[in-house]
Design a protein around this motif. Sequence first.
Motif, PDB file in Angstrom:
ATOM      1  N   LEU A  12      75.034  74.779  49.479  1.00 41.31           N
ATOM      2  CA  LEU A  12      74.283  75.469  48.434  1.00 41.31           C
ATOM      3  C   LEU A  12      72.807  75.341  48.751  1.00 41.31           C
ATOM      4  O   LEU A  12      72.358  74.297  49.232  1.00 41.31           O
ATOM      5  N   PRO A  13      72.015  76.358  48.503  1.00 45.49           N
ATOM      6  CA  PRO A  13      70.578  76.291  48.823  1.00 45.49           C
ATOM      7  C   PRO A  13      69.861  75.126  48.143  1.00 45.49           C
ATOM      8  O   PRO A  13      68.902  74.583  48.691  1.00 45.49           O
ATOM      9  N   ASP A  14      70.320  74.723  46.968  1.00 48.49           N
ATOM     10  CA  ASP A  14      69.675  73.628  46.238  1.00 48.49           C
ATOM     11  C   ASP A  14      69.727  72.306  46.999  1.00 48.49           C
ATOM     12  O   ASP A  14      68.887  71.439  46.797  1.00 48.49           O
ATOM     13  N   VAL A  15      70.704  72.152  47.867  1.00 49.46           N
ATOM     14  CA  VAL A  15      70.851  70.900  48.613  1.00 49.46           C
ATOM     15  C   VAL A  15      69.632  70.640  49.488  1.00 49.46           C
ATOM     16  O   VAL A  15      69.197  69.507  49.656  1.00 49.46           O
ATOM     17  N   PHE A  16      69.057  71.698  50.024  1.00 52.51           N
ATOM     18  CA  PHE A  16      67.913  71.549  50.920  1.00 52.51           C
ATOM     19  C   PHE A  16      66.601  71.279  50.175  1.00 52.51           C
ATOM     20  O   PHE A  16      65.647  70.828  50.768  1.00 52.51           O
ATOM     21  N   VAL A  17      66.569  71.552  48.882  1.00 52.66           N
ATOM     22  CA  VAL A  17      65.370  71.368  48.079  1.00 52.66           C
ATOM     23  C   VAL A  17      65.269  69.930  47.560  1.00 52.66           C
ATOM     24  O   VAL A  17      64.189  69.369  47.454  1.00 52.66           O
ATOM     25  N   ILE A  18      66.404  69.336  47.286  1.00 44.94           N
ATOM     26  CA  ILE A  18      66.433  67.993  46.706  1.00 44.94           C
ATOM     27  C   ILE A  18      66.066  66.973  47.787  1.00 44.94           C
ATOM     28  O   ILE A  18      66.704  66.901  48.830  1.00 44.94           O
TER      29      ILE A  18
END
Length: 109
Positions: A12-18
């Motif tokens: 999921l794209p959110d994984v790279f933001v966290i």
Amino acid sequence: VYYIAEIGSAFLPDVFVIKIVFIQLLNPYPLSLPRIFNLIIKPLYQSIVLFFLCCKHFWACSTILMQNPPTIPVMAIVWLVSRLYSAKMVIDWHNYGYTILQLNLTPSS
């Protein structure tokens, strides 16, 4: 959070933001041998690599979450590492039923 996955896994794209999620990708199996040898050597190779990666990243974890499938050899390796570091092992089975249904409902040729 340490996330170990094979190269080519979908994230999921959110994984790279966290910023507290660290992703370790497994290198693909490097050998090209006859199929009979690959059936034996590839799982051994993957087990050894996974064991050392788990030991490297999970030594301070109190809980290890494993997504199922895949089961073999992941479940045995994660269980061993969880025992080694006195961590709890939690298995996420949410994809298991879907996988079984997909196998049973796939038209045979």
